[in-house]
Design an enzyme around this catalytic site. Structure first.
Site, mmCIF file in Angstrom:
data_model
loop_
_atom_site.group_PDB
_atom_site.id
_atom_site.type_symbol
_atom_site.label_atom_id
_atom_site.label_comp_id
_atom_site.label_asym_id
_atom_site.label_seq_id
_atom_site.Cartn_x
_atom_site.Cartn_y
_atom_site.Cartn_z
ATOM 1 N N GLY A 54 33.473 30.339 22.305
ATOM 2 C CA GLY A 54 32.409 30.468 21.910
ATOM 3 C C GLY A 54 30.796 30.995 21.063
ATOM 4 N N MET A 110 28.627 29.326 22.234
ATOM 5 C CA MET A 110 27.217 29.071 23.121
ATOM 6 C C MET A 110 27.227 30.235 24.372
ATOM 7 S SD MET A 110 25.963 25.291 22.938
ATOM 8 C CE MET A 110 27.295 24.669 23.141
ATOM 9 N N ARG A 141 40.795 20.503 28.343
ATOM 10 C CA ARG A 141 40.432 19.280 27.089
ATOM 11 C C ARG A 141 41.714 19.185 25.836
ATOM 12 N NH1 ARG A 141 36.707 24.303 25.284
ATOM 13 N NH2 ARG A 141 38.815 25.670 24.468
ATOM 14 N N TYR A 144 41.224 -0.023 -3.721
ATOM 15 C CA TYR A 144 42.101 0.518 -3.331
ATOM 16 C C TYR A 144 40.805 1.831 -4.034
ATOM 17 C CZ TYR A 144 42.034 1.947 -8.697
ATOM 18 O OH TYR A 144 40.996 1.852 -10.296
ATOM 19 N N CYS A 203 37.005 6.213 -8.241
ATOM 20 C CA CYS A 203 38.157 7.021 -8.936
ATOM 21 C C CYS A 203 37.980 8.579 -9.279
ATOM 22 C CB CYS A 203 38.720 7.036 -10.030
ATOM 23 S SG CYS A 203 37.675 6.619 -11.481
ATOM 24 N N SER A 233 35.740 0.687 -10.875
ATOM 25 C CA SER A 233 36.905 1.900 -11.151
ATOM 26 C C SER A 233 34.698 2.560 -11.217
ATOM 27 C CB SER A 233 37.226 2.168 -11.993
ATOM 28 O OG SER A 233 37.693 3.804 -11.189
ATOM 29 N N ARG A 277 27.173 27.421 32.901
ATOM 30 C CA ARG A 277 28.147 26.900 31.649
ATOM 31 C C ARG A 277 27.902 26.396 30.418
ATOM 32 N NH1 ARG A 277 34.075 25.068 34.056
ATOM 33 N NH2 ARG A 277 34.500 26.616 32.019
ATOM 34 N N HIS A 317 39.356 35.012 20.067
ATOM 35 C CA HIS A 317 38.750 33.862 19.076
ATOM 36 C C HIS A 317 38.694 33.926 18.231
ATOM 37 C CE1 HIS A 317 34.720 33.880 16.235
ATOM 38 N NE2 HIS A 317 34.713 33.063 16.754
ATOM 39 N N LYS A 335 33.155 19.396 28.503
ATOM 40 C CA LYS A 335 33.596 20.367 29.876
ATOM 41 C C LYS A 335 33.043 19.719 31.195
ATOM 42 C CE LYS A 335 33.515 24.865 29.071
ATOM 43 N NZ LYS A 335 31.618 25.514 28.689
HETATM 44 P P1 ADP Z 1 33.520 28.416 26.778
HETATM 45 O O1 ADP Z 1 33.091 27.465 26.611
HETATM 46 O O2 ADP Z 1 32.910 29.925 26.254
HETATM 47 O O3 ADP Z 1 34.819 28.461 27.248
HETATM 48 P P2 ADP Z 1 33.102 28.455 29.950
HETATM 49 O O4 ADP Z 1 32.324 27.618 30.285
HETATM 50 O O5 ADP Z 1 34.579 27.925 30.207
HETATM 51 O O6 ADP Z 1 32.398 28.867 28.658
HETATM 52 O O7 ADP Z 1 33.323 29.962 30.526
HETATM 53 C C1 ADP Z 1 34.333 30.979 29.958
HETATM 54 C C2 ADP Z 1 35.173 31.232 31.233
HETATM 55 O O8 ADP Z 1 34.388 31.753 32.365
HETATM 56 C C3 ADP Z 1 35.899 30.134 32.072
HETATM 57 O O9 ADP Z 1 37.057 30.265 31.134
HETATM 58 C C4 ADP Z 1 36.294 30.548 33.377
HETATM 59 O O10 ADP Z 1 37.246 32.170 33.278
HETATM 60 C C5 ADP Z 1 35.343 31.579 33.133
HETATM 61 N N1 ADP Z 1 34.063 30.627 34.633
HETATM 62 C C6 ADP Z 1 33.475 29.916 34.481
HETATM 63 N N2 ADP Z 1 32.880 28.792 35.292
HETATM 64 C C7 ADP Z 1 33.586 29.981 36.114
HETATM 65 C C8 ADP Z 1 33.588 29.530 37.715
HETATM 66 N N3 ADP Z 1 33.112 28.545 38.661
HETATM 67 N N4 ADP Z 1 34.433 30.379 38.209
HETATM 68 C C9 ADP Z 1 35.362 31.587 37.952
HETATM 69 N N5 ADP Z 1 35.446 31.583 36.672
HETATM 70 C C10 ADP Z 1 34.043 30.583 35.867
HETATM 71 MG MG MG Z 2 36.049 27.717 28.700
HETATM 72 MG MG MG Z 3 31.989 31.547 26.351
#
Ligand code: ADP
Ligand code: MG
Ligand code: MG
Length: 912
Positions: A114, A116, A349, A886, A866, A799, A105, A467, A35
């Site tokens: 989802g 963490m 990503r 192989y 094998c 083998s 984040r 999810h 990220k």
């Molecule tokens: P995950 O790794 O679970 O996707 P994120 O860190 O991407 O978690 O955060 C989840 C959501 O929170 C993002 O998709 C976004 O919608 C919201 N979010 C995160 N940071 C910001 C920010 N700086 N401003 C507005 N929304 C945010």
């Molecule tokens: Mg995210």
């Molecule tokens: Mg999340």
């Protein structure tokens, strides 16, 4: 762990991004996490990204090493970056007028959807919420943000169960008689905030923290802690992500999708991640924040509708994401927020995708000249190809059932299973070999173990990016989500669907490509690719087949390892050949003994008291085996075929001792003791008792059988050579390789080889033709590997039988490891099942040593493998490095092995 700090050589711990410039970039995933590196890269590219800073993964390592304390240097660096962030955003964290709010984040090198925790709106307190209200003249928005913050902080940092907050939230909604969160007005939200603060006070005996720096440190440390939460650990175990790499923490200025109707938040993909189709794909919610879209709080709208709702932002989003796809040269999975019509990018990503989509996308990207064939070979996960071979429904049977409901087609594939309502039950039932269908309102990251074992995942709420959908696609699990008409009653374990009440244990089926759900069990049939391979469908009729073979033929250009298959029957051999196997690496002759009408002959051979009777039975087997070998040779079109002489202990061909005893006892009670059957059964029991061994796996098997019963080896050698001679006469090329199993001492092999050579000479003389054949051995006893230089004096090929080699090297019984493997993995004594993925440190060294020693004696020694490992991508990587000739695997693994071998060759070359 000690050496890898992830903080770079400079000792830098915190990396800033903002104002069009970032300290990091796309190549710094190790340090910044996926990220953080994406945010830096997008910032550098001039895209609208809220500013912020990334605390490196190395700090996570420090956090754990220092038992939860960070060093003053790190704290200082963080504060300096916060200052910078405040300057850039012209606002101050927690200030009562014009407050800066941030998100905190998580973000590891490998994305863990989802798994963490993320905290939004940090910096709000009783004063700054009023400041936010004053600045925006939007009290509803300010208090909506505050209640979200208290809930997230309360559950993630203070570890108060989410349900406590949800309960109060529902209470307020009920008292105001509204259904949706967006229907709550400012005063209602103030009520929510007051109730939330009470929960915090009663659960922690402290007031909700008002001090913004305390909030920031608390959130940061909670993200570090979340790296070790059970679901994150389980996720890493399943996806083989190392524990030591840690997570980064991103602190970023907030932008708001919840200020009203001109704001929104959403997620999307530049192409459809389920089918690979080139279409803009995703979902959004107006007046919402963060994870509302994926959490199934309101049903999100398809992203195409954004064009009419917020046209300017939509157009810009299309442009930016198209550019990102070109830039990263792969499908992008992105997150965005629109605040008062202004678009902000929050994440990008490479998108996870199903195996089906992976092949579609890779071939499309080559056609679009975005990537080269070599890139395409590297971008498809070998294992994911096996999803394309997964069964589909028998169309007749499927059409015969009425549609009970329809959900969103989140991940393709046919699924039919017995309904369970919890992940734990899914695991429990699947251990009893039941096919289970996991039915949930919405899955949560804690469900991952149950999703892993289920045939399919079915949810009532949630969209294509929920999810269940994301994880289902990633696992290649058929998934249908958001089937809104499902009425799930978890307490009573029932689900109402299309007028039926389905109980736990009843059968449900769905098609993950159409989203249709039906009550009942439906038989499945081979996938389209398999139908082509089986000759039931023409290649021209199947687009996916053509792309699949295209990708594999690109792979063939880059691979060095040969690919063979383990097959015993002509039909299996034909499938293997069609999948691209060029040779048989293991033909297990004893499997042929179980063929129709053969077992009585085999038993006669085993029961024989003397050589003469035994030879008589063997003479009956001879033509049958010759016929099998003839078929297998023919299907291989002149490619080598390795045939192993008889291997298992003989008792495996006889009835079970207990069964015989029961039968005799029954005859004795009915007075039936004078019959011929009684006498025969008694004789059989006697022989079974004679053959009984305490450790059959270490007993009278493999080469030891050929030593004690040379006539068996003779018959098998004769069957092989006679079949080969016949084909030669028909003008068809054959390359027989006769393999003696379980050799630990060269003298064992010498004994058996002499028999083979003698019989071969006889047969060729009788038939008047010459056949070139080899005699070699399976290296599966550690002593065979250790003395490989000696063994190679006789063996013309090796083998590696890595199943037995693993069993005998570790001393783990293949059949009993299940009893303790779980504990070994929990305690990190073993990372993976050594029978599935080669133990390169131990067993692998025997493979390497055996190969080197064998080739020291015989430079042109052909060496293969094998065992099951021949089809396992990470083991294949090792075999490439060792320089085997192989790998041989089951026919259905051949495509996976071809691709894995190509990647191994490319990556090994890159390392040199
Ligand atoms: P995950 O790794 O679970 O996707 P994120 O860190 O991407 O978690 O955060 C989840 C959501 O929170 C993002 O998709 C976004 O919608 C919201 N979010 C995160 N940071 C910001 C920010 N700086 N401003 C507005 N929304 C945010
Ligand atoms: Mg995210
Ligand atoms: Mg999340």
């Amino acid at each position: 762990m000690a050496k890898r700090t992830g903080s770079g050589k400079s000792g830098k711990h915190v990396y800033f991004f903002g104002n069009g410039k970032a300290d990091g970039n796309r190549n710094m995933k190790d340090v910044l996490g996926g990220k953080g590196s994406g945010l830096a890269e997008m910032t550098n590219a001039g895209l609208p990204v809220p500013p912020g800073f990334t605390i490196s993964t190395g700090v996570c390592t420090i956090y754990y090493k220092n038992k939860g304390k960070l060093t003053p240097a790190v704290e200082q660096e963080m504060l300096a970056n916060l200052k910078k962030l405040e300057a850039v955003s012209k606002a101050k964290l927690g200030a009562s007028d014009n407050p800066l709010l941030v998100s905190v984040r998580s973000g590891a090198k490998f994305s863990m959807p989802g798994m963490m925790d993320t905290i939004l709106n940090l910096g709000l307190n009783d004063k700054s919420v009023e400041g936010l209200k004053a600045r925006t003249a939007n009290g509803r928005f300010a208090y909506d943000s505050y209640r979200r913050f208290i809930q997230m902080y309360g559950s993630v940092v203070l570890e108060i169960p989410k349900s406590e907050f949800e309960h109060e939230f529902e209470g307020v909604k009920a008292s105001r008689k509204v259904k949706l969160d967006t229907d709550l007005d400012e005063s209602a939200l103030q009520d929510v905030v007051a109730r939330y603060k009470k929960i915090v006070k009663s659960k922690t005996r402290k007031d909700f923290p008002q001090e913004p720096l305390e909030q920031l440190r608390g959130a940061r440390d909670a993200v570090f802690r979340s790296w070790q939460n059970p679901r994150a650990k389980e996720y890493r175990r399943i996806y083989e992500i190392p524990d030591h790499i840690g997570t980064a923490v991103n602190v970023q200025a907030m932008v708001f999708g919840n200020t009203g109707d001109r704001s929104a938040t959403g997620v999307g993909f530049t192409r459809n991640p389920a089918t690979g189709a080139k279409e803009f794909f995703g979902e959004f919610l107006v007046n919402a924040q963060g994870e509302d879209v994926v959490a199934g709080i309101r049903t999100p709208n398809p992203i195409a509708e954004l064009e009419s709702v917020l046209p300017k932002a939509y157009k810009q989003l299309r442009q930016i994401t198209t550019r990102l796809e070109k830039h990263y040269r792969d499908v992008q999975d992105f997150e965005f927020t629109i605040q008062d019509e202004q678009l902000y990018m929050l994440q990008t990503r490479n998108g996870k995708r199903t195996g089906y989509a992976a092949v579609m996308i890779a071939t499309d990207l080559v056609a679009e000249k975005l990537v080269s064939p070599k890139d395409a070979v590297l971008m498809v996960e070998p294992e994911s190809l096996s999803q394309l071979l997964a069964p589909i429904f028998d169309p007749k049977e499927w059409k015969g059932l009425p549609v009970a409901t329809k959900g969103l087609p989140a991940s393709p594939g046919a699924a039919s299973g017995q309904v369970v309502f919890t992940a734990d039950h899914a695991v429990e039932w699947s251990r009893q070999n039941k096919a289970v269908m996991l039915v949930r309102k919405e899955t949560v990251p804690d469900d991952i173990h149950g999703m892993f074992v289920a045939q399919g995942i079915l949810t009532a709420t949630g969209g294509m990016t929920s999810h269940a959908a994301v994880v289902g696609r990633q696992m290649g699990k058929p998934s249908v989500v958001g089937a809104g008409s499902l009425e799930i009653d978890e307490r009573n374990k029932t689900v109402k669907v299309g007028g039926h009440t389905v109980k736990e244990g009843d059968w449900l089926s769905f098609d993950g490509l159409s989203g249709e759900v039906k009550v009942g069990r439906v038989a499945t049939k081979p996938s389209e690719i398999l139908q082509v391979v089986n000759g039931e469908m023409k290649a021209q009729q199947s687009d996916i087949y053509r792309r699949f073979t295209q990708l594999l033929s690109w792979a063939d250009k880059y691979r060095r390892l040969g690919i063979r298959a383990n097959a015993d029957q002509p039909d299996q051999s034909a499938i293997a050949y069609n999948f691209g196997a060029r040779g048989i690496g293991l033909c297990r002759t004893e499997h042929m003994f179980f063929g129709e009408g053969r077992i009585p002959i085999v038993q006669r051979m085993i029961l024989a008291n003397n050589e003469k009777d035994r030879r008589a039975a063997l003479a009956e087997l001879l033509p049958l085996q010759r016929g099998d070998f003839y078929g297998v040779f023919k299907e291989m079109h002149g490619e080598p075929v390795t045939i192993r002489t008889i291997d298992p202990p003989l008792h495996e061909f006889l009835p079970k001792r207990e069964d015989l005893m029961v039968k005799i006892a029954r005859m004795e009670t009915t007075g039936d003791t004078s019959s011929k059957d009684y006498a025969e059964t008694s004789r059989l029991l006697h022989r079974v008792e004679q053959l009984h061994e305490f450790n059959p796996m270490l007993g009278h098997r493999g080469v030891r059988l050929g030593i004690t019963y040379p006539e068996i080896t003779e018959m098998q050698a004769r069957a092989i050579l006679e079949a080969a001679c016949q084909l030669v006469k028909e003008g068809i090329k054959v390359v027989p390789e006769i393999m003696i199993p379980l050799v630990g001492d060269v003298r064992e092999l010498r004994d058996q080889k002499a028999i083979v050579v003698r019989v071969a000479d006889e047969v060729m003389k009788e038939q008047g033709v010459k056949v070139k054949y080899l005699v070699g051995t399976m290296i599966e006893v550690p002593r065979g590997a250790v003395t490989a230089d000696e063994v190679a004096k006789e063996a013309e090929f090796f083998s590696f039988g890595t199943n037995d080699l693993t069993q005998l090297t570790y001393g783990f019984s293949r059949d009993d490891i299940g009893k303790f493997l779980g504990a070994y993995q929990d305690k990190k004594i073993l990372e993976r099942d050594p029978f599935a993925s080669l133990d390169t440190v131990g067993v692998g060294q025997l493979v390497a040593m055996g190969t080197t020693k064998g080739r020291a004696t015989r430079a042109d020694l052909k060496v293969g493998v094998c065992g099951e490992h021949g089809g396992d991508p990470s083991s294949i990587f090792f075999f490439e490095k060792v320089g085997l000739n192989y790998v041989s695997c089951s026919p259905y693994r051949v495509p996976v092995a071809r691709l894995a071998a190509a990647q191994a060759a490319l990556q090994t070359k890159a390392l040199d």
